[in-house]
Design a protein around this motif. Structure first.
Motif, short mmCIF file in Angstrom:
data_model
loop_
_atom_site.label_atom_id
_atom_site.label_comp_id
_atom_site.label_asym_id
_atom_site.label_seq_id
_atom_site.Cartn_x
_atom_site.Cartn_y
_atom_site.Cartn_z
N ARG A 267 0.84 -1.20 0.00
CA ARG A 267 0.00 0.00 0.00
C ARG A 267 0.87 1.25 0.00
O ARG A 267 0.61 2.22 -0.70
CB ARG A 267 -0.92 -0.02 1.22
CG ARG A 267 -1.88 1.14 1.30
CD ARG A 267 -2.66 1.10 2.63
NE ARG A 267 -3.26 2.37 2.85
CZ ARG A 267 -2.63 3.45 3.30
NH1 ARG A 267 -1.34 3.41 3.57
NH2 ARG A 267 -3.25 4.59 3.47
N HIS A 268 1.94 1.21 0.79
CA HIS A 268 2.85 2.35 0.90
C HIS A 268 3.60 2.60 -0.41
O HIS A 268 3.65 3.73 -0.90
CB HIS A 268 3.85 2.10 2.04
CG HIS A 268 4.94 3.10 2.12
ND1 HIS A 268 4.75 4.38 2.60
CD2 HIS A 268 6.25 3.03 1.76
CE1 HIS A 268 5.89 5.05 2.54
NE2 HIS A 268 6.81 4.24 2.04
N TYR A 269 4.21 1.56 -0.97
CA TYR A 269 5.05 1.73 -2.15
C TYR A 269 4.27 1.81 -3.46
O TYR A 269 4.77 2.38 -4.42
CB TYR A 269 6.05 0.57 -2.28
CG TYR A 269 7.07 0.50 -1.18
CD1 TYR A 269 7.95 1.55 -0.95
CD2 TYR A 269 7.16 -0.62 -0.37
CE1 TYR A 269 8.89 1.48 0.06
CE2 TYR A 269 8.09 -0.71 0.64
CZ TYR A 269 8.96 0.35 0.85
OH TYR A 269 9.89 0.27 1.85
N GLN A 270 3.14 1.15 -3.53
CA GLN A 270 2.38 0.98 -4.77
C GLN A 270 3.04 -0.05 -5.68
O GLN A 270 2.40 -0.97 -6.13
CB GLN A 270 2.16 2.30 -5.53
CG GLN A 270 1.50 3.40 -4.71
CD GLN A 270 0.04 3.13 -4.43
OE1 GLN A 270 -0.68 2.75 -5.32
NE2 GLN A 270 -0.37 3.33 -3.20
N VAL A 271 4.31 0.15 -5.98
CA VAL A 271 5.09 -0.80 -6.80
C VAL A 271 6.44 -0.95 -6.11
O VAL A 271 7.11 0.04 -5.80
CB VAL A 271 5.31 -0.27 -8.23
CG1 VAL A 271 6.16 -1.23 -9.04
CG2 VAL A 271 3.98 0.00 -8.93
N CYS A 272 6.85 -2.20 -5.87
CA CYS A 272 8.13 -2.43 -5.21
C CYS A 272 8.62 -3.84 -5.48
O CYS A 272 7.93 -4.63 -6.12
CB CYS A 272 8.00 -2.20 -3.70
SG CYS A 272 6.93 -3.39 -2.87
N THR A 273 9.79 -4.15 -4.97
CA THR A 273 10.32 -5.50 -5.06
C THR A 273 10.13 -6.18 -3.70
O THR A 273 9.95 -5.51 -2.67
CB THR A 273 11.83 -5.49 -5.39
OG1 THR A 273 12.53 -4.86 -4.31
CG2 THR A 273 12.11 -4.77 -6.69
N GLN A 274 10.19 -7.50 -3.72
CA GLN A 274 10.11 -8.24 -2.47
C GLN A 274 11.31 -7.88 -1.58
O GLN A 274 11.17 -7.78 -0.36
CB GLN A 274 10.09 -9.75 -2.73
CG GLN A 274 8.79 -10.22 -3.37
CD GLN A 274 8.74 -11.71 -3.55
OE1 GLN A 274 9.05 -12.46 -2.64
NE2 GLN A 274 8.34 -12.15 -4.74
N LYS A 275 12.45 -7.65 -2.20
CA LYS A 275 13.66 -7.29 -1.47
C LYS A 275 13.45 -6.00 -0.68
O LYS A 275 13.90 -5.89 0.47
CB LYS A 275 14.83 -7.15 -2.45
CG LYS A 275 16.15 -6.87 -1.78
CD LYS A 275 17.27 -6.80 -2.80
CE LYS A 275 18.59 -6.50 -2.10
NZ LYS A 275 19.71 -6.41 -3.02
N GLN A 276 12.77 -5.02 -1.28
CA GLN A 276 12.48 -3.77 -0.57
C GLN A 276 11.66 -4.04 0.69
O GLN A 276 11.92 -3.47 1.74
CB GLN A 276 11.68 -2.82 -1.46
CG GLN A 276 12.50 -1.93 -2.35
CD GLN A 276 11.59 -1.02 -3.15
OE1 GLN A 276 10.93 -1.48 -4.07
NE2 GLN A 276 11.55 0.24 -2.79
N ILE A 277 10.65 -4.89 0.55
CA ILE A 277 9.80 -5.20 1.70
C ILE A 277 10.62 -5.86 2.79
O ILE A 277 10.53 -5.49 3.97
CB ILE A 277 8.61 -6.09 1.28
CG1 ILE A 277 7.71 -5.34 0.29
CG2 ILE A 277 7.81 -6.53 2.50
CD1 ILE A 277 6.62 -6.20 -0.36
N VAL A 278 11.44 -6.83 2.41
CA VAL A 278 12.28 -7.55 3.38
C VAL A 278 13.22 -6.59 4.10
O VAL A 278 13.29 -6.58 5.34
CB VAL A 278 13.08 -8.67 2.67
CG1 VAL A 278 14.17 -9.23 3.57
CG2 VAL A 278 12.14 -9.77 2.20
N GLU A 279 13.93 -5.78 3.34
CA GLU A 279 14.96 -4.92 3.92
C GLU A 279 14.39 -3.74 4.69
O GLU A 279 14.90 -3.38 5.74
CB GLU A 279 15.91 -4.43 2.83
CG GLU A 279 16.78 -5.55 2.28
CD GLU A 279 17.72 -5.10 1.18
OE1 GLU A 279 17.67 -3.92 0.76
OE2 GLU A 279 18.50 -5.95 0.72
#
Length: 149
Positions: A42-54
């Motif tokens: 919801r925050h990013y709209q578009v992101c990678t799984q790596k972004q979420i993890v880190e």
């Protein structure tokens, strides 16, 4: 100042907040990690799984499993990132509705809490937490470096 006692108090508060988020997620029929992934998307709209993890401090395997389930349920879709390996994740229309409905009670509670705290203290809280995270990471990296010597 007794930093050890202060850190113990902070740890207790962080534990209580985390427990409340677990309970909020449970009340929505979800796990804590699933709720955090929905919040990250919801925050990013578009992101990678790596972004979420880190950036959200979630386990890599959990994020991967959650994203796969969200994909199977047609809540997220993938698109090509900067290279062949990178996949971007975003909500489908169905997923955005699901996330909005699921997260709404938590978002409303968070907003109420921040209104009780007030704008100035909210800004100070964010600044202080950011500073804590920065210095803790710096100390941790130094510790890791000393361990490998």
């Amino acid at each position: 100042m007794n930093y050890r006692k202060q850190m113990d108090k902070i740890g207790i508060h962080l534990g209580k907040i985390t427990k409340l988020y677990y309970e909020c997620a449970k009340s929505q029929g979800l796990t804590y990690n699933t709720t955090m992934v929905l919040g990250a998307l919801r925050h990013y709209q578009v992101c990678t799984q790596k972004q979420i993890v880190e950036e959200w401090g979630l386990p890599k395997q959990s994020v991967n499993t959650i994203i796969k389930k969200l994909f199977d349920d047609q809540y997220v879709e993938f698109s090509q990132g900067r290279n062949n390996k990178e996949k971007l994740v975003s909500f489908t229309k169905k997923g955005k509705i699901f996330a909005d409905n699921t997260l709404q009670p938590i978002l409303a509670m968070e907003e109420q809490v921040l209104q009780h705290i007030g704008e100035e203290e909210c800004q100070q809280l964010e600044k202080t937490i950011s500073k804590f995270a920065y210095f803790f990471e710096k100390e941790f990296l130094a510790y890791q470096q000393n361990q490998s010597i």
